[in-house]
Design a protein around this motif. Structure first.
Motif, mmCIF file in Angstrom:
data_model
loop_
_atom_site.group_PDB
_atom_site.id
_atom_site.type_symbol
_atom_site.label_atom_id
_atom_site.label_comp_id
_atom_site.label_asym_id
_atom_site.label_seq_id
_atom_site.Cartn_x
_atom_site.Cartn_y
_atom_site.Cartn_z
ATOM 1 N N THR A 22 51.271 -10.632 64.467
ATOM 2 C CA THR A 22 50.232 -9.692 64.037
ATOM 3 C C THR A 22 50.057 -8.524 65.000
ATOM 4 O OG1 THR A 22 48.499 -10.988 65.123
ATOM 5 C CG2 THR A 22 48.942 -11.472 62.797
ATOM 6 N N GLN A 23 50.764 -8.532 66.119
ATOM 7 C CA GLN A 23 50.657 -7.440 67.085
ATOM 8 C C GLN A 23 51.505 -6.257 66.628
ATOM 9 O OE1 GLN A 23 48.454 -7.538 69.712
ATOM 10 N NE2 GLN A 23 47.929 -9.360 68.558
ATOM 11 N N PRO A 24 50.971 -5.028 66.762
ATOM 12 C CA PRO A 24 51.744 -3.852 66.343
ATOM 13 C C PRO A 24 52.964 -3.633 67.245
ATOM 14 C CG PRO A 24 49.704 -3.190 67.424
ATOM 15 C CD PRO A 24 49.664 -4.679 67.291
ATOM 16 N N THR A 25 54.019 -3.123 66.640
ATOM 17 C CA THR A 25 55.226 -2.805 67.401
ATOM 18 C C THR A 25 55.007 -1.494 68.147
ATOM 19 O OG1 THR A 25 56.204 -1.537 65.601
ATOM 20 C CG2 THR A 25 56.664 -3.920 65.645
ATOM 21 N N SER A 26 55.904 -1.167 69.059
ATOM 22 C CA SER A 26 55.772 0.095 69.800
ATOM 23 C C SER A 26 55.890 1.280 68.850
ATOM 24 C CB SER A 26 56.812 0.177 70.910
ATOM 25 O OG SER A 26 58.114 0.123 70.375
ATOM 26 N N ALA A 27 56.720 1.171 67.810
ATOM 27 C CA ALA A 27 56.834 2.257 66.825
ATOM 28 C C ALA A 27 55.520 2.423 66.061
ATOM 29 C CB ALA A 27 57.971 1.981 65.850
ATOM 30 N N GLU A 28 54.859 1.315 65.735
ATOM 31 C CA GLU A 28 53.573 1.400 65.040
ATOM 32 C C GLU A 28 52.497 1.986 65.939
ATOM 33 O OE1 GLU A 28 53.824 -2.209 61.797
ATOM 34 O OE2 GLU A 28 53.308 -2.717 63.870
ATOM 35 N N LEU A 29 52.520 1.634 67.223
ATOM 36 C CA LEU A 29 51.547 2.216 68.154
ATOM 37 C C LEU A 29 51.764 3.712 68.317
ATOM 38 C CD1 LEU A 29 51.396 -0.560 70.885
ATOM 39 C CD2 LEU A 29 49.640 0.027 69.210
ATOM 40 N N GLU A 30 53.024 4.119 68.384
ATOM 41 C CA GLU A 30 53.349 5.538 68.478
ATOM 42 C C GLU A 30 52.874 6.265 67.215
ATOM 43 O OE1 GLU A 30 57.435 8.003 68.470
ATOM 44 O OE2 GLU A 30 57.269 6.487 70.061
ATOM 45 N N TYR A 31 53.103 5.657 66.073
ATOM 46 C CA TYR A 31 52.644 6.230 64.804
ATOM 47 C C TYR A 31 51.125 6.365 64.799
ATOM 48 C CZ TYR A 31 51.161 6.428 59.974
ATOM 49 O OH TYR A 31 50.521 6.779 58.819
ATOM 50 N N SER A 32 50.417 5.364 65.304
ATOM 51 C CA SER A 32 48.949 5.412 65.299
ATOM 52 C C SER A 32 48.435 6.567 66.152
ATOM 53 C CB SER A 32 48.357 4.087 65.762
ATOM 54 O OG SER A 32 48.561 3.877 67.143
ATOM 55 N N GLU A 33 49.086 6.816 67.275
ATOM 56 C CA GLU A 33 48.685 7.944 68.115
ATOM 57 C C GLU A 33 48.972 9.281 67.419
ATOM 58 O OE1 GLU A 33 46.843 8.075 70.939
ATOM 59 O OE2 GLU A 33 46.586 5.956 70.468
ATOM 60 N N GLN A 34 50.098 9.338 66.704
ATOM 61 C CA GLN A 34 50.412 10.544 65.944
ATOM 62 C C GLN A 34 49.380 10.751 64.838
ATOM 63 O OE1 GLN A 34 52.829 12.951 66.460
ATOM 64 N NE2 GLN A 34 51.654 14.018 64.891
ATOM 65 N N LEU A 35 48.983 9.673 64.184
ATOM 66 C CA LEU A 35 47.968 9.762 63.136
ATOM 67 C C LEU A 35 46.649 10.266 63.706
ATOM 68 C CD1 LEU A 35 47.058 9.323 60.243
ATOM 69 C CD2 LEU A 35 46.702 6.910 60.792
#
Length: 102
Positions: A25-38
């Motif tokens: 359930t932990q976000p991947t590094s790509a998902e974390l990067e996407y969240s910051e972009q969002l």
């Protein structure tokens, strides 16, 4: 002795199962990067398209809704200084189009 082995086996299964569930359930590094972009995209959207003044934005933060999958799991919570009792949530409805979930 048999009861101790059964107990240790159950504990081991619980630890391994819990670890797998936690890490899945932990976000991947790509998902974390996407969240910051969002987060940045919402900021730009509020300033450039909705004409909010930077000083009127109290807080913009990423919230992770682990119940959702992929990129939809991230929502951006925005609090404005003149409406501190309300939280406005944004996420992408379609690629390139922000949606206010309020």
């Amino acid at each position: 002795m048999k009861n101790i082995l059964i107990f240790l086996g159950i504990v081991a299964v619980l630890i391994i199962g819990g670890s797998i569930l936690y890490f899945s359930t932990q976000p991947t590094s790509a998902e974390l990067e996407y969240s910051e972009q969002l987060k940045w995209d919402v900021h730009k959207y509020l300033i450039n398209e909705k004409n909010y003044v930077e000083e009127n934005i109290e807080e913009i933060k990423v919230t992770d809704n682990a119940k959702l999958k992929g990129k939809k799991r991230f929502e951006i919570a925005v609090v404005f200084k003149d409406d501190k009792d309300s939280v406005y949530y944004y996420q992408y409805e379609n690629p390139g189009k922000l949606n206010n979930l309020q």
